[in-house]
Design a protein around this motif. Structure first.
Motif, PDB file in Angstrom:
ATOM      1  N   PRO A   2      -0.234  21.054  -2.005  1.00  0.00           N
ATOM      2  CA  PRO A   2       1.145  21.462  -1.715  1.00  0.00           C
ATOM      3  C   PRO A   2       2.138  20.432  -2.245  1.00  0.00           C
ATOM      4  O   PRO A   2       1.817  19.246  -2.373  1.00  0.00           O
ATOM      5  N   ASP A   3       3.377  20.916  -2.504  1.00  0.00           N
ATOM      6  CA  ASP A   3       4.415  20.042  -3.069  1.00  0.00           C
ATOM      7  C   ASP A   3       4.674  18.827  -2.195  1.00  0.00           C
ATOM      8  O   ASP A   3       4.858  17.723  -2.686  1.00  0.00           O
ATOM      9  N   GLN A   4       4.699  19.078  -0.864  1.00  0.00           N
ATOM     10  CA  GLN A   4       5.005  17.985   0.066  1.00  0.00           C
ATOM     11  C   GLN A   4       3.988  16.843  -0.112  1.00  0.00           C
ATOM     12  O   GLN A   4       4.359  15.668  -0.186  1.00  0.00           O
ATOM     13  N   ALA A   5       2.715  17.209  -0.216  1.00  0.00           N
ATOM     14  CA  ALA A   5       1.660  16.193  -0.353  1.00  0.00           C
ATOM     15  C   ALA A   5       1.845  15.429  -1.659  1.00  0.00           C
ATOM     16  O   ALA A   5       1.695  14.197  -1.696  1.00  0.00           O
ATOM     17  N   ILE A   6       2.176  16.150  -2.741  1.00  0.00           N
ATOM     18  CA  ILE A   6       2.378  15.467  -4.029  1.00  0.00           C
ATOM     19  C   ILE A   6       3.573  14.527  -3.933  1.00  0.00           C
ATOM     20  O   ILE A   6       3.521  13.381  -4.386  1.00  0.00           O
ATOM     21  N   ASN A   7       4.655  15.021  -3.316  1.00  0.00           N
ATOM     22  CA  ASN A   7       5.852  14.181  -3.205  1.00  0.00           C
ATOM     23  C   ASN A   7       5.574  12.921  -2.390  1.00  0.00           C
ATOM     24  O   ASN A   7       6.044  11.837  -2.718  1.00  0.00           O
ATOM     25  N   GLU A   8       4.799  13.092  -1.324  1.00  0.00           N
ATOM     26  CA  GLU A   8       4.461  11.917  -0.506  1.00  0.00           C
ATOM     27  C   GLU A   8       3.599  10.940  -1.315  1.00  0.00           C
ATOM     28  O   GLU A   8       3.760   9.728  -1.216  1.00  0.00           O
ATOM     29  N   MET A   9       2.729  11.532  -2.133  1.00  0.00           N
ATOM     30  CA  MET A   9       1.838  10.680  -2.926  1.00  0.00           C
ATOM     31  C   MET A   9       2.632   9.885  -3.978  1.00  0.00           C
ATOM     32  O   MET A   9       2.441   8.687  -4.123  1.00  0.00           O
ATOM     33  N   ILE A  10       3.551  10.573  -4.673  1.00  0.00           N
ATOM     34  CA  ILE A  10       4.296   9.840  -5.714  1.00  0.00           C
ATOM     35  C   ILE A  10       5.261   8.823  -5.086  1.00  0.00           C
ATOM     36  O   ILE A  10       5.523   7.787  -5.673  1.00  0.00           O
ATOM     37  N   SER A  11       5.734   9.135  -3.856  1.00  0.00           N
ATOM     38  CA  SER A  11       6.601   8.149  -3.174  1.00  0.00           C
ATOM     39  C   SER A  11       5.791   6.896  -2.853  1.00  0.00           C
ATOM     40  O   SER A  11       6.264   5.773  -3.055  1.00  0.00           O
ATOM     41  N   ALA A  12       4.570   7.114  -2.355  1.00  0.00           N
ATOM     42  CA  ALA A  12       3.718   5.960  -2.009  1.00  0.00           C
ATOM     43  C   ALA A  12       3.354   5.178  -3.272  1.00  0.00           C
ATOM     44  O   ALA A  12       3.315   3.943  -3.260  1.00  0.00           O
ATOM     45  N   PHE A  13       3.138   5.889  -4.367  1.00  0.00           N
ATOM     46  CA  PHE A  13       2.800   5.220  -5.633  1.00  0.00           C
ATOM     47  C   PHE A  13       3.990   4.376  -6.119  1.00  0.00           C
ATOM     48  O   PHE A  13       3.833   3.226  -6.517  1.00  0.00           O
ATOM     49  N   ALA A  14       5.200   4.980  -6.036  1.00  0.00           N
ATOM     50  CA  ALA A  14       6.402   4.256  -6.489  1.00  0.00           C
ATOM     51  C   ALA A  14       6.686   3.062  -5.588  1.00  0.00           C
ATOM     52  O   ALA A  14       7.154   2.024  -6.064  1.00  0.00           O
ATOM     53  N   ALA A  15       6.387   3.202  -4.303  1.00  0.00           N
ATOM     54  CA  ALA A  15       6.630   2.086  -3.375  1.00  0.00           C
ATOM     55  C   ALA A  15       5.514   1.048  -3.449  1.00  0.00           C
ATOM     56  O   ALA A  15       5.634  -0.038  -2.904  1.00  0.00           O
ATOM     57  N   GLY A  16       4.432   1.395  -4.139  1.00  0.00           N
ATOM     58  CA  GLY A  16       3.316   0.456  -4.310  1.00  0.00           C
ATOM     59  C   GLY A  16       2.517   0.264  -3.038  1.00  0.00           C
ATOM     60  O   GLY A  16       2.050  -0.830  -2.757  1.00  0.00           O
ATOM     61  N   CYS A  17       2.392   1.329  -2.226  1.00  0.00           N
ATOM     62  CA  CYS A  17       1.687   1.137  -0.962  1.00  0.00           C
ATOM     63  C   CYS A  17       0.502   2.081  -0.798  1.00  0.00           C
ATOM     64  O   CYS A  17       0.141   2.410   0.319  1.00  0.00           O
ATOM     65  N   MET A  18      -0.083   2.518  -1.899  1.00  0.00           N
ATOM     66  CA  MET A  18      -1.283   3.351  -1.787  1.00  0.00           C
ATOM     67  C   MET A  18      -2.467   2.451  -1.482  1.00  0.00           C
ATOM     68  O   MET A  18      -2.525   1.325  -1.981  1.00  0.00           O
TER      69      MET A  18
ATOM     70  N   LYS B 171      -1.146   7.684  10.016  1.00  0.00           N
ATOM     71  CA  LYS B 171      -0.954   7.502   8.568  1.00  0.00           C
ATOM     72  C   LYS B 171      -0.012   8.552   7.994  1.00  0.00           C
ATOM     73  O   LYS B 171       0.828   8.269   7.149  1.00  0.00           O
ATOM     74  N   GLU B 172      -0.179   9.781   8.494  1.00  0.00           N
ATOM     75  CA  GLU B 172       0.631  10.895   7.993  1.00  0.00           C
ATOM     76  C   GLU B 172       2.117  10.614   8.224  1.00  0.00           C
ATOM     77  O   GLU B 172       2.963  10.921   7.387  1.00  0.00           O
ATOM     78  N   THR B 173       2.400   9.997   9.380  1.00  0.00           N
ATOM     79  CA  THR B 173       3.798   9.691   9.700  1.00  0.00           C
ATOM     80  C   THR B 173       4.328   8.625   8.735  1.00  0.00           C
ATOM     81  O   THR B 173       5.469   8.704   8.267  1.00  0.00           O
ATOM     82  N   VAL B 174       3.470   7.643   8.421  1.00  0.00           N
ATOM     83  CA  VAL B 174       3.910   6.579   7.498  1.00  0.00           C
ATOM     84  C   VAL B 174       4.213   7.202   6.144  1.00  0.00           C
ATOM     85  O   VAL B 174       5.264   6.938   5.548  1.00  0.00           O
ATOM     86  N   ARG B 175       3.300   8.067   5.667  1.00  0.00           N
ATOM     87  CA  ARG B 175       3.490   8.723   4.369  1.00  0.00           C
ATOM     88  C   ARG B 175       4.814   9.472   4.344  1.00  0.00           C
ATOM     89  O   ARG B 175       5.597   9.347   3.418  1.00  0.00           O
ATOM     90  N   SER B 176       5.028  10.229   5.400  1.00  0.00           N
ATOM     91  CA  SER B 176       6.231  11.050   5.423  1.00  0.00           C
ATOM     92  C   SER B 176       7.479  10.188   5.552  1.00  0.00           C
ATOM     93  O   SER B 176       8.520  10.492   4.985  1.00  0.00           O
ATOM     94  N   LYS B 177       7.377   9.062   6.259  1.00  0.00           N
ATOM     95  CA  LYS B 177       8.529   8.165   6.407  1.00  0.00           C
ATOM     96  C   LYS B 177       8.916   7.549   5.058  1.00  0.00           C
ATOM     97  O   LYS B 177      10.089   7.450   4.724  1.00  0.00           O
ATOM     98  N   ILE B 178       7.907   7.169   4.306  1.00  0.00           N
ATOM     99  CA  ILE B 178       8.183   6.567   2.997  1.00  0.00           C
ATOM    100  C   ILE B 178       8.826   7.603   2.069  1.00  0.00           C
ATOM    101  O   ILE B 178       9.802   7.328   1.377  1.00  0.00           O
TER     102      ILE B 178
END
Lengths: 347, 193
Positions: A2-18, B171-178
């Motif tokens: 889903p889009d939400q999951a992708i967006n969360e993933m790219i946000s984490a990648f850009a923030a460097g916290c994966m 974890k899900e909350t952290v992901r969504s917060k970021i």
């Protein structure tokens, strides 16, 4: 996904916290130019790089610049080696070129296109005109004069122009022959160039295929360079599905390579998970997806369990995010000591 | 030096890729303050910060020729490189030695060199400096919780699992917060125009 999951993933990648495992998966996908919202990713990366812009700037002490310079000087050998390797790569690429695409290619190009060629042609044309129009006539005239002076006993005759015509005709024939040979040589050269070009094109194609193959399989090549790899035969639980495979384990590197045949594609909500069974406990080695057209899956950061304590490996179907312990059907099993299981049972 | 003074970042890096040391000197003059400031914010002490600055410029010198900067942003690349290098040093300091990865070329290529989207907009350091107030205002409008999560991720180098443990939230909350924090930051930044 889903889009939400992708967006969360790219946000984490850009923030460097994966976390490391997700980062590696994402990195591989990114490198292989997988389907991602690249524009949004670019915007997020710009944003995160803007964060330090609000910090109160501090200037490093002046000596640090000299330290950087000294480091670069010390790196000279490394840089030279890098340049040498890069050059070698470009030279090594078309090894056959040297033999099959020889000077001919360039010579013909030069012949056809270079100013020198045009100048040569001009000179040749001038030469032609000079020789046919002036020199021969003069020479003939001189010769005929000499003939006249030597044959004094003969009755004087009016000067004859016949030899002039003969010589002119001979010269004309000679020029025609030269032109013909010139023309055929150029045609032959052009054919050679065309052949060489086609050879080069096919070599380039071959090279591209080889590079693609190496890129595709570099992970495999890297893996098999590890020391102390041991393998386990994997057999399907359901004989009708004809699942088979092999698991290669490089425990020192905490990596494993799984080669599977006939493993069915799971539904989008599901994924396969590989487990180690040790001391009656299931330890996850990771969740994996078999890409269409790919038979190998690399698992990184696998848990370190001494080989002698591994009773079994098994592959189960689990929710896409993975499970803490096996919940789904067991699709395949392998035995820890590298032996082939006689009969694998379903969970 | 003057021949490089007026060059935009992208041209400068092209010269560095040709191993023009004067070009690197100009880049150092432009970027060393922000690289050093960042390194100092992340690194545990001044000596480590200086080490990071030296390493960052050494990597730029060595790697500039390998990167296609026409599909990249020099500013974002250098800042991300500095951040990755500093966080790596920080993490090495706080993790047990046995769990550390060996730092070699492959490690550097995967975990230290930035992987920037080819659809990124090109910004010069001077443009970023001109937008400082805009960025500050955009950040100010975030909630304290959002700012803290960004801080933990970006400057402290904690990953989602670690932030989740630290804050005691899923974890899900952290992901969504970021995601929400970055989204809002983007919207605020655009609104500041």
């Amino acid at each position: 996904m889903p889009d939400q999951a992708i967006n969360e993933m790219i946000s984490a990648f850009a923030a460097g916290c994966m976390d490391k495992e997700n980062f590696i998966h994402f990195y591989d996908y990114f490198k292989s130019k997988g389907d991602l919202p690249y524009k949004e990713l670019g915007q997020l990366q710009t944003l995160s790089s803007m964060l330090p812009a609000i910090l109160e700037l501090e200037y490093p002490r002046a000596e640090l610049k000299n330290k950087v310079a000294r480091t670069l000087i010390l790196m000279q050998d490394e840089i030279k080696e890098k340049i040498k390797v890069d050059r070698q790569k470009t030279i090594e690429v078309p090894p056959v070129k040297k033999e099959e695409e020889p000077v001919k290619h360039e010579t013909v190009n030069n012949l056809n296109e270079s100013p020198q060629y045009e100048a040569n042609i001009q000179m040749a044309e001038n030469d032609k005109g000079y020789k046919t129009a002036k020199e021969p006539e003069q020479n003939i005239y001189m010769n005929t004069n000499r003939l006249f002076s030597e044959n004094t006993s003969r009755a004087p005759e009016p000067p004859s122009f016949t030899p002039v015509w003969i010589v002119a005709a001979l010269l004309f024939m000679g020029l025609c022959t030269l032109s013909y040979f010139g023309y055929t040589s150029i045609t032959e050269l052009k054919e050679t160039v065309a052949k060489s070009e086609s050879n080069v094109a096919s070599l380039k194609n071959e090279l591209r295929n080889t590079s693609e193959f190496i890129n595709r399989n570099s992970a495999l090549i890297d893996f098999f360079n590890y020391e102390n790899i041991w393998s386990v035969q994997i057999t399907g639980s359901d004989p009708l599905l004809k699942i088979s495979g092999k698991l290669f384990i490089a425990q020192n590197e905490k990596e494993a390579l799984l080669q599977m045949n006939n493993l069915p594609t799971p539904s989008p909500e599901e994924a396969y998970q590989l487990w180690i069974v040790s001391k009656k406990q299931n330890i996850s080695m990771g969740v994996f997806f078999i890409e269409p057209g790919s038979r190998f899956v690399k698992l990184s950061n696998i848990p370190v369990v001494p080989q002698e304590q591994i009773q079994q490996f098994k592959i189960t179907i689990e929710p896409r995010s993975g499970s803490v312990s096996p919940t789904g059907l067991t699709y395949a099993v392998g035995f820890g000591n590298g032996t082939v299981p006689k009969q694998a049972g379903k969970k | 030096m003057s021949e490089y003074k007026d060059l935009p970042d992208i041209k400068l890096i092209e010269e560095i890729a040709r191993f023009k040391s004067r070009a690197l000197e100009e880049l150092y003059d432009r970027y060393s303050p922000i690289v050093y400031t960042m390194a100092k914010k992340i690194a545990p002490d001044e000596k480590s910060a200086e080490e990071i600055v030296v390493d960052v410029f050494a990597i730029i010198w060595k790697r500039a020729g390998d990167i296609d900067f026409t599909q990249n942003c020099v500013y974002t690349w250098i800042i991300t490189l500095t951040r990755n290098k500093a966080i790596d040093l920080l993490k090495r300091g706080r993790s047990p030695e046995a769990t550390l990865d060996y730092y070699d070329n492959r490690y550097e290529e995967t975990f230290i060199l930035p992987h920037i989207s080819h659809q990124i907009e090109q910004y010069d350091i001077r443009q970023i400096q001109m937008n400082k107030a805009r960025i500050e205002n955009a950040l100010d409008k975030l909630s304290d919780a959002q700012k803290y999560v960004i801080h933990l991720a970006y400057y402290e180098g904690y990953n989602i699992n670690e932030i989740s443990d630290k804050l005691g939230i899923p974890k899900e909350t952290v992901r969504s917060k970021i995601y929400t924090a970055f989204n809002m930051l983007h919207d605020n930044f655009e609104a500041e125009l």
